[in-house]
Design a protein around this motif. Structure first.
Motif, PDB file in Angstrom:
ATOM      1  N   LEU A  11       0.848  -1.196   0.000  1.00 33.09           N
ATOM      2  CA  LEU A  11       0.000   0.000   0.000  1.00 33.09           C
ATOM      3  C   LEU A  11       0.879   1.240   0.000  1.00 33.09           C
ATOM      4  N   LEU A  12       0.651   2.131  -0.974  1.00 33.40           N
ATOM      5  CA  LEU A  12       1.442   3.355  -1.045  1.00 33.40           C
ATOM      6  C   LEU A  12       0.742   4.522  -0.353  1.00 33.40           C
ATOM      7  N   ALA A  13      -0.552   4.714  -0.645  1.00 34.46           N
ATOM      8  CA  ALA A  13      -1.297   5.827  -0.054  1.00 34.46           C
ATOM      9  C   ALA A  13      -2.771   5.659  -0.368  1.00 34.46           C
ATOM     10  N   PRO A  14      -3.647   6.273   0.432  1.00 35.08           N
ATOM     11  CA  PRO A  14      -5.051   6.312   0.039  1.00 35.08           C
ATOM     12  C   PRO A  14      -5.195   7.234  -1.169  1.00 35.08           C
ATOM     13  N   HIS A  15      -6.063   6.875  -2.102  1.00 34.41           N
ATOM     14  CA  HIS A  15      -6.301   7.692  -3.293  1.00 34.41           C
ATOM     15  C   HIS A  15      -7.537   8.537  -3.019  1.00 34.41           C
ATOM     16  N   VAL A  16      -7.351   9.843  -2.917  1.00 29.46           N
ATOM     17  CA  VAL A  16      -8.440  10.751  -2.553  1.00 29.46           C
ATOM     18  C   VAL A  16      -8.953  11.452  -3.808  1.00 29.46           C
ATOM     19  N   ARG A  35       1.485  -0.764  -5.233  1.00 30.14           N
ATOM     20  CA  ARG A  35       2.620  -1.044  -6.110  1.00 30.14           C
ATOM     21  C   ARG A  35       2.105  -1.634  -7.417  1.00 30.14           C
ATOM     22  N   THR A  36       2.804  -1.346  -8.518  1.00 30.49           N
ATOM     23  CA  THR A  36       2.338  -1.813  -9.823  1.00 30.49           C
ATOM     24  C   THR A  36       2.457  -3.321  -9.970  1.00 30.49           C
ATOM     25  N   ASP A  37       3.286  -3.970  -9.151  1.00 31.08           N
ATOM     26  CA  ASP A  37       3.433  -5.421  -9.245  1.00 31.08           C
ATOM     27  C   ASP A  37       2.650  -6.161  -8.158  1.00 31.08           C
ATOM     28  N   ALA A  38       1.774  -5.460  -7.442  1.00 31.57           N
ATOM     29  CA  ALA A  38       0.997  -6.074  -6.362  1.00 31.57           C
ATOM     30  C   ALA A  38      -0.154  -6.911  -6.930  1.00 31.57           C
ATOM     31  N   THR A  39      -0.447  -8.025  -6.277  1.00 28.08           N
ATOM     32  CA  THR A  39      -1.548  -8.889  -6.676  1.00 28.08           C
ATOM     33  C   THR A  39      -2.734  -8.687  -5.727  1.00 28.08           C
ATOM     34  N   LYS A  40      -3.909  -9.167  -6.145  1.00 27.11           N
ATOM     35  CA  LYS A  40      -5.099  -9.019  -5.303  1.00 27.11           C
ATOM     36  C   LYS A  40      -4.930  -9.677  -3.932  1.00 27.11           C
ATOM     37  N   ILE A  43      -2.742  -7.445  -1.799  1.00 26.52           N
ATOM     38  CA  ILE A  43      -3.423  -6.216  -1.392  1.00 26.52           C
ATOM     39  C   ILE A  43      -4.381  -6.513  -0.243  1.00 26.52           C
ATOM     40  N   LYS A  44      -5.129  -7.599  -0.356  1.00 26.69           N
ATOM     41  CA  LYS A  44      -6.061  -7.991   0.702  1.00 26.69           C
ATOM     42  C   LYS A  44      -5.321  -8.240   2.011  1.00 26.69           C
ATOM     43  N   ALA A  45      -4.226  -8.990   1.941  1.00 31.07           N
ATOM     44  CA  ALA A  45      -3.450  -9.295   3.149  1.00 31.07           C
ATOM     45  C   ALA A  45      -2.833  -8.036   3.743  1.00 31.07           C
ATOM     46  N   ALA A  46      -2.369  -7.124   2.896  1.00 29.11           N
ATOM     47  CA  ALA A  46      -1.742  -5.888   3.379  1.00 29.11           C
ATOM     48  C   ALA A  46      -2.753  -5.000   4.100  1.00 29.11           C
ATOM     49  N   VAL A  47      -3.955  -4.860   3.541  1.00 30.32           N
ATOM     50  CA  VAL A  47      -4.982  -4.035   4.179  1.00 30.32           C
ATOM     51  C   VAL A  47      -5.392  -4.656   5.512  1.00 30.32           C
ATOM     52  N   VAL A  53      -8.707  -4.634   9.559  1.00 33.59           N
ATOM     53  CA  VAL A  53     -10.099  -4.771   9.155  1.00 33.59           C
ATOM     54  C   VAL A  53     -10.240  -6.055   8.348  1.00 33.59           C
ATOM     55  N   LYS A  54     -11.478  -6.510   8.152  1.00 29.93           N
ATOM     56  CA  LYS A  54     -11.755  -7.700   7.354  1.00 29.93           C
ATOM     57  C   LYS A  54     -12.135  -7.254   5.948  1.00 29.93           C
ATOM     58  N   VAL A  55     -11.404  -7.750   4.943  1.00 27.44           N
ATOM     59  CA  VAL A  55     -11.632  -7.369   3.551  1.00 27.44           C
ATOM     60  C   VAL A  55     -12.526  -8.402   2.884  1.00 27.44           C
ATOM     61  N   ASP A  56     -13.546  -7.910   2.164  1.00 27.32           N
ATOM     62  CA  ASP A  56     -14.475  -8.781   1.453  1.00 27.32           C
ATOM     63  C   ASP A  56     -13.978  -9.075   0.038  1.00 27.32           C
ATOM     64  N   SER A  57     -13.588  -8.026  -0.715  1.00 28.34           N
ATOM     65  CA  SER A  57     -13.108  -8.232  -2.079  1.00 28.34           C
ATOM     66  C   SER A  57     -12.173  -7.100  -2.482  1.00 28.34           C
ATOM     67  N   VAL A  58     -11.402  -7.364  -3.553  1.00 30.34           N
ATOM     68  CA  VAL A  58     -10.450  -6.377  -4.076  1.00 30.34           C
ATOM     69  C   VAL A  58     -10.607  -6.323  -5.593  1.00 30.34           C
ATOM     70  N   GLN A  59     -10.684  -5.106  -6.134  1.00 30.46           N
ATOM     71  CA  GLN A  59     -10.667  -4.890  -7.578  1.00 30.46           C
ATOM     72  C   GLN A  59      -9.515  -3.945  -7.870  1.00 30.46           C
ATOM     73  N   VAL A  60      -8.783  -4.204  -8.957  1.00 35.43           N
ATOM     74  CA  VAL A  60      -7.643  -3.354  -9.291  1.00 35.43           C
ATOM     75  C   VAL A  60      -7.834  -2.682 -10.646  1.00 35.43           C
ATOM     76  N   VAL A  61      -7.230  -1.502 -10.788  1.00 38.64           N
ATOM     77  CA  VAL A  61      -7.276  -0.726 -12.024  1.00 38.64           C
ATOM     78  C   VAL A  61      -5.852  -0.272 -12.328  1.00 38.64           C
ATOM     79  N   ASN A  62      -5.382  -0.563 -13.538  1.00 38.31           N
ATOM     80  CA  ASN A  62      -4.089  -0.058 -13.987  1.00 38.31           C
ATOM     81  C   ASN A  62      -4.325   1.235 -14.757  1.00 38.31           C
ATOM     82  N   ASN A  63      -3.751   2.340 -14.275  1.00 39.74           N
ATOM     83  CA  ASN A  63      -3.858   3.614 -14.962  1.00 39.74           C
ATOM     84  C   ASN A  63      -2.578   3.850 -15.745  1.00 39.74           C
TER      85      ASN A  63
END
Length: 100
Positions: A11-16, A35-40, A43-47, A53-63
């Motif tokens: 995790l780098l930062a919250p996107h506001v 990170r650009t090489d992070a997997t779902k 990301i779930k484990a890091a959060v 907190v308990k994470v339900d799902s993760v969706q990623v977007v490459n910009n």
């Protein structure tokens, strides 16, 4: 780098933005730059590790980075990856209480 050290750097930062505020209210989702090489699963484990907190799902977007002109010079913005993290029912993240 061990597994836990890697998770601390995912995790780098919250996107506001307006959109991130909207999905936060309506869908209990929070948006992070990752990170650009992070997997779902990473990301779930890091959060879950960092924000407890308990994470339900993760969706990623490459910009992709946009090409912009700065006067007569062409430049390129950096590409980045965003993660939309949906929390389990009843979970929340309080960014106001986190020290910078």
């Amino acid at each position: 780098m061990t597994g836990k050290e890697r998770l601390m750097t995912v995790l780098l930062a919250p996107h506001v933005s307006e959109k991130s505020a909207l999905v936060s209210e309506k869908a209990n989702q929070f948006v992070f730059r990752v990170r650009t090489d992070a997997t779902k699963p990473e990301i779930k484990a890091a959060v879950e590790l960092m924000l407890e907190v308990k994470v339900d799902s993760v969706q990623v977007v490459n910009n992709a980075g946009k090409t912009k002109s700065f006067g007569q010079r062409l430049g390129k913005r950096s590409a980045f990856k965003k993660a939309y993290v949906r929390l389990a029912q009843g979970q929340t993240i309080d960014f106001v209480g986190i020290d910078s």
